[in-house]
Write a protein that holds these residues in place. Sequence first.
Motif, PDB file in Angstrom:
ATOM      1  N   VAL A  60      13.870   7.144   1.890  1.00 45.94           N
ATOM      2  CA  VAL A  60      14.306   7.086   0.883  1.00 45.94           C
ATOM      3  C   VAL A  60      13.199   7.252   0.001  1.00 45.94           C
ATOM      4  O   VAL A  60      13.580   8.629  -0.600  1.00 45.94           O
ATOM      5  CB  VAL A  60      16.089   6.660   0.614  1.00 45.94           C
ATOM      6  N   SER A  61      12.328   6.881  -0.631  1.00 52.20           N
ATOM      7  CA  SER A  61      11.505   6.617  -1.571  1.00 52.20           C
ATOM      8  C   SER A  61       9.980   8.023  -1.063  1.00 52.20           C
ATOM      9  O   SER A  61       9.926   8.132  -2.228  1.00 52.20           O
ATOM     10  CB  SER A  61      10.917   5.100  -1.328  1.00 52.20           C
ATOM     11  N   LEU A  62       9.638   8.040   0.211  1.00 53.20           N
ATOM     12  CA  LEU A  62       8.992   8.758   0.517  1.00 53.20           C
ATOM     13  C   LEU A  62       9.570  11.045   0.807  1.00 53.20           C
ATOM     14  O   LEU A  62       8.523  11.049  -0.517  1.00 53.20           O
ATOM     15  CB  LEU A  62       9.089   8.657   1.962  1.00 53.20           C
ATOM     16  N   CYS A  63      10.768  10.502   0.387  1.00 58.16           N
ATOM     17  CA  CYS A  63      11.692  12.695   0.539  1.00 58.16           C
ATOM     18  C   CYS A  63      13.004  11.910  -0.655  1.00 58.16           C
ATOM     19  O   CYS A  63      13.113  13.145  -0.270  1.00 58.16           O
ATOM     20  CB  CYS A  63      11.939  12.532   2.239  1.00 58.16           C
ATOM     21  N   GLY A  64      13.324  10.974  -1.128  1.00 56.94           N
ATOM     22  CA  GLY A  64      13.911  11.022  -1.490  1.00 56.94           C
ATOM     23  C   GLY A  64      16.237  11.016  -0.428  1.00 56.94           C
ATOM     24  O   GLY A  64      15.488  11.505   0.448  1.00 56.94           O
ATOM     25  N   LEU A  65      16.768  11.231  -1.662  1.00 66.28           N
ATOM     26  CA  LEU A  65      18.078  10.523  -0.878  1.00 66.28           C
ATOM     27  C   LEU A  65      18.461  12.014   0.384  1.00 66.28           C
ATOM     28  O   LEU A  65      19.293  11.472   1.194  1.00 66.28           O
ATOM     29  CB  LEU A  65      18.950  10.318  -1.943  1.00 66.28           C
ATOM     30  N   ALA A  66      18.968  13.128  -0.416  1.00 68.33           N
ATOM     31  CA  ALA A  66      19.051  14.220  -0.241  1.00 68.33           C
ATOM     32  C   ALA A  66      18.218  14.545   1.015  1.00 68.33           C
ATOM     33  O   ALA A  66      19.266  14.911   2.224  1.00 68.33           O
ATOM     34  CB  ALA A  66      19.167  15.421  -1.216  1.00 68.33           C
ATOM     35  N   LYS A  72       0.548  -0.850  -0.246  1.00 67.89           N
ATOM     36  CA  LYS A  72       0.242  -0.098  -0.062  1.00 67.89           C
ATOM     37  C   LYS A  72       1.311   1.185  -0.277  1.00 67.89           C
ATOM     38  O   LYS A  72       2.062   1.179   0.264  1.00 67.89           O
ATOM     39  CB  LYS A  72      -0.875  -0.277   1.395  1.00 67.89           C
ATOM     40  N   LYS A  73       0.810   2.175  -0.596  1.00 77.49           N
ATOM     41  CA  LYS A  73       1.131   3.373  -0.352  1.00 77.49           C
ATOM     42  C   LYS A  73       0.978   3.841   0.853  1.00 77.49           C
ATOM     43  O   LYS A  73      -0.405   4.094   0.978  1.00 77.49           O
ATOM     44  CB  LYS A  73       0.111   4.196  -1.095  1.00 77.49           C
ATOM     45  N   ILE A  74       1.971   4.324   1.631  1.00 78.38           N
ATOM     46  CA  ILE A  74       1.999   5.260   3.499  1.00 78.38           C
ATOM     47  C   ILE A  74       2.110   6.195   3.395  1.00 78.38           C
ATOM     48  O   ILE A  74       3.209   6.903   2.565  1.00 78.38           O
ATOM     49  CB  ILE A  74       1.912   3.777   4.105  1.00 78.38           C
ATOM     50  N   ASP A  75       1.106   6.762   4.215  1.00 79.36           N
ATOM     51  CA  ASP A  75       2.340   8.766   4.175  1.00 79.36           C
ATOM     52  C   ASP A  75       3.165   8.258   5.384  1.00 79.36           C
ATOM     53  O   ASP A  75       3.689   7.299   5.943  1.00 79.36           O
ATOM     54  CB  ASP A  75       1.198   9.302   4.443  1.00 79.36           C
ATOM     55  N   PHE A  81      18.957   5.904  12.825  1.00 76.16           N
ATOM     56  CA  PHE A  81      19.734   4.577  12.457  1.00 76.16           C
ATOM     57  C   PHE A  81      17.978   3.890  11.718  1.00 76.16           C
ATOM     58  O   PHE A  81      18.381   3.248  10.528  1.00 76.16           O
ATOM     59  CB  PHE A  81      19.156   4.251  13.797  1.00 76.16           C
ATOM     60  N   GLN A  82      17.282   3.840  11.875  1.00 76.30           N
ATOM     61  CA  GLN A  82      16.223   3.699  10.156  1.00 76.30           C
ATOM     62  C   GLN A  82      16.818   4.178   9.741  1.00 76.30           C
ATOM     63  O   GLN A  82      16.018   3.656   8.297  1.00 76.30           O
ATOM     64  CB  GLN A  82      14.558   3.903  10.750  1.00 76.30           C
ATOM     65  N   ILE A  83      17.014   5.181   9.648  1.00 76.11           N
ATOM     66  CA  ILE A  83      16.888   6.046   8.572  1.00 76.11           C
ATOM     67  C   ILE A  83      18.509   5.965   7.779  1.00 76.11           C
ATOM     68  O   ILE A  83      18.214   5.881   5.990  1.00 76.11           O
ATOM     69  CB  ILE A  83      16.836   7.416   8.360  1.00 76.11           C
ATOM     70  N   VAL A  84      19.122   5.740   8.721  1.00 80.53           N
ATOM     71  CA  VAL A  84      20.622   4.769   8.295  1.00 80.53           C
ATOM     72  C   VAL A  84      20.212   3.576   7.311  1.00 80.53           C
ATOM     73  O   VAL A  84      21.194   3.667   6.225  1.00 80.53           O
ATOM     74  CB  VAL A  84      21.527   5.253   8.727  1.00 80.53           C
ATOM     75  N   ASP A  85      19.335   2.824   7.782  1.00 81.78           N
ATOM     76  CA  ASP A  85      19.263   1.729   7.588  1.00 81.78           C
ATOM     77  C   ASP A  85      18.743   1.580   6.314  1.00 81.78           C
ATOM     78  O   ASP A  85      19.153   0.531   5.391  1.00 81.78           O
ATOM     79  CB  ASP A  85      18.226   0.933   8.160  1.00 81.78           C
TER      80      ASP A  85
END
Length: 305
Positions: A260-266, A177-180, A228-232
């Motif tokens: 990353v998929s929601l906001c982009g790498l940068a 599903k698409k999640i916010d 930590f989760q963002i780093v993962d």
Amino acid sequence: MDFRVLMQERKTLIDKALDYYLPREEEYPQEIHRAMRYSVFAGGKRIRPLLTLLTAEIFTPEWKRALPAACSLELIHTYSLIHDDLPAMDDDEYRRGRLTSHKVFGEGMAILAGDALLTLAFELLTDNNKGPSEFDSVYWQEVPPQTKLDVIFEIAGAAGVRGMIGGQVVDLASEGKKIDEQTLEYIEVHKTGALFKAAVRTGALLAQADKDSLRRLTVYSSLLGRAFQIVDDLLDVEGSEAKMGKARGADAKKEKATMVSLCGLAEAKSRRDQLYSQSIQELEYYGGKADQLKKITRFLLYRDY
Ligand code: GRG
């Protein structure tokens, strides 16, 4: 002491203690003990027990008292990974470059190994065994009973439905599903963050830290858990495959929503940086006493594996 040397020393101590607390492989019924040990000694970084010990070390030279509780968190973490890899959940064949538990021992045994690690964690936390080993006599028996209860409550809550399991439930329900961003944050705070928070708070509780410190370290560990989760998520895009022992791109393949998929790498990196500096600010109060905790925080949030 140099940070890397200290980490290695603490990790060796944690490994020795885990080896002591786990049933021997030769003990009947051997299969389950082999499965438990296979996953506990599969090359994990021991982050959660390290956080417990380094937090206790801010407050007391008696930080080794935190060792059984630190190990109980590693057992719970290992159980969660075994179950997460099962076909009914993430359905993974490899973890840390080795076959997952159910691929080696079968699904039934993998489920039981996870269950056994979870229950062993609580046995450790309640044990009053007056055995001859330093791991029995020094490290846990001198902890006041009320502190033990507080720690058991802390860890049970973090592992349970208001913590890690709650996060896993929402993760499972969100598949395909698409999640916010709010739902993603719920998943991360609970699935990953809860055990981080418990690891740090457990170290503080066992060192008899005061209420202000508990509050400060709760903020620190919540920020660390989120980062930590963002780093993962970042590692799945840019990590070193050789060092991670697995291929990148698993999240994208499964169409998993990540920061990353929601906001982009940068943007994901900028959030990691922000969370890092906020978390370090919480430790400034302790000056040099928190140096090792600051260093592990930096290592965890800027590694490539
Ligand atoms: C099955 C109840 C249940 C929960 C599973 C933690 C979890 C919940 C699933 C793991 C999925 C995952 C990869 C989450 C990302 C963050 C995370 C916990 C990474 C692994 O932790 P590390 O890096 O692992 O500490 P090592 O291998 O070093 O032990």
